[in-house]
Design an enzyme around this catalytic site. Structure first.
Site, PDB file in Angstrom:
ATOM      1  CG  LEU A 151      29.552  19.119-113.751  1.00  0.00           C
ATOM      2  CD1 LEU A 151      29.958  18.566-115.115  1.00  0.00           C
ATOM      3  CD2 LEU A 151      28.189  19.771-113.841  1.00  0.00           C
ATOM      4  CG  ASP A 152      25.041  16.606-108.812  1.00  0.00           C
ATOM      5  OD1 ASP A 152      25.726  17.301-108.044  1.00  0.00           O
ATOM      6  OD2 ASP A 152      23.831  16.789-109.011  1.00  0.00           O
ATOM      7  CE  LYS A 153      29.484   7.285-108.542  1.00  0.00           C
ATOM      8  NZ  LYS A 153      29.345   6.254-107.475  1.00  0.00           N
TER       9      LYS A 153
END
Length: 204
Positions: free
Chosen positions: A44-46
């Site tokens: 998952l993106d930051k």
């Protein structure tokens, strides 16, 4: 080795990794979890929140990540812009992302609400920028859900951007038939049930 399976409610601001010299990582929330050699499943993106699996079962990890298995992933999004029926149909039929030649499709797109930016600034927990404040009382904002089966880099954000919708908040709520436990606070985790684990062997 005893296999362990967890769901983590990933908070924004940490990266999906076991360790990093500069950023907080998701595994820091799992320091008290039982199990050796635990790893996050996928990424998952930051700045993306929500459902993330963590396990030490490599075969189960591969089962979920294999593109051939088309495991569905559902995201709740808030985006600056509008999504009309024409744009939704475009997302479902396939959009070509910048720098790529093969189109990607959304399995489903649902608009749940339309607001203006001033009404949704609370989702940033006080981290407001001058760019977001500009025209906040009139700038249209769309809220909804999107389901995909692929896992291209920043895919949901890039797909919605291609349809003229700039994502400002993103949260994964479901993988396959498993939903994020709404009792888990950000950073909280629990073990998956045997039914949840086994659902991916017959998710079809």
């Amino acid at each position: 080795m005893k296999y362990k399976y967890y769901m983590l409610n990933k908070p924004a601001g940490c990266i999906t990794a076991k360790r990093d010299s500069r950023h907080k990582v998701v595994m820091e929330y799992m320091e008290d979890a039982d199990g050796d050699n635990l790893n996050p499943v996928g990424r998952l993106d930051k700045d993306t929140e929500g459902l993330l699996f963590v396990t030490n079962d490599g075969k189960w990890n591969q089962l979920l990540m294999s593109p051939q298995n088309h495991v569905k992933k559902k995201y709740y999004f808030v985006g600056m812009g509008k999504l009309d029926s024409e744009k939704i149909n475009r997302l479902k039929s396939g959009v070509i992302l910048r720098g790529e030649s093969v189109p990607c499709k959304a399995i489903d797109v649902e608009v749940t609400d339309n607001k203006v930016l001033a009404d949704v600034l609370h989702i940033f927990n006080g981290k407001r920028t001058s760019r977001l404040y500009k025209n906040k009382d009139t700038h249209p904002v769309v809220m909804g859900n999107i389901i995909i089966t692929e896992g291209r880099k920043h895919q949901v954000k890039r797909m919605l951007k291609a349809a003229g919708c700039y994502v400002i908040y993103l949260k994964r709520t479901e993988i396959g038939n498993v939903k994020l436990d709404d009792t888990l606070r950000p950073g909280g985790y629990r073990e998956l049930t045997s039914d949840e684990v086994n659902s991916f062997y017959s998710h079809g």
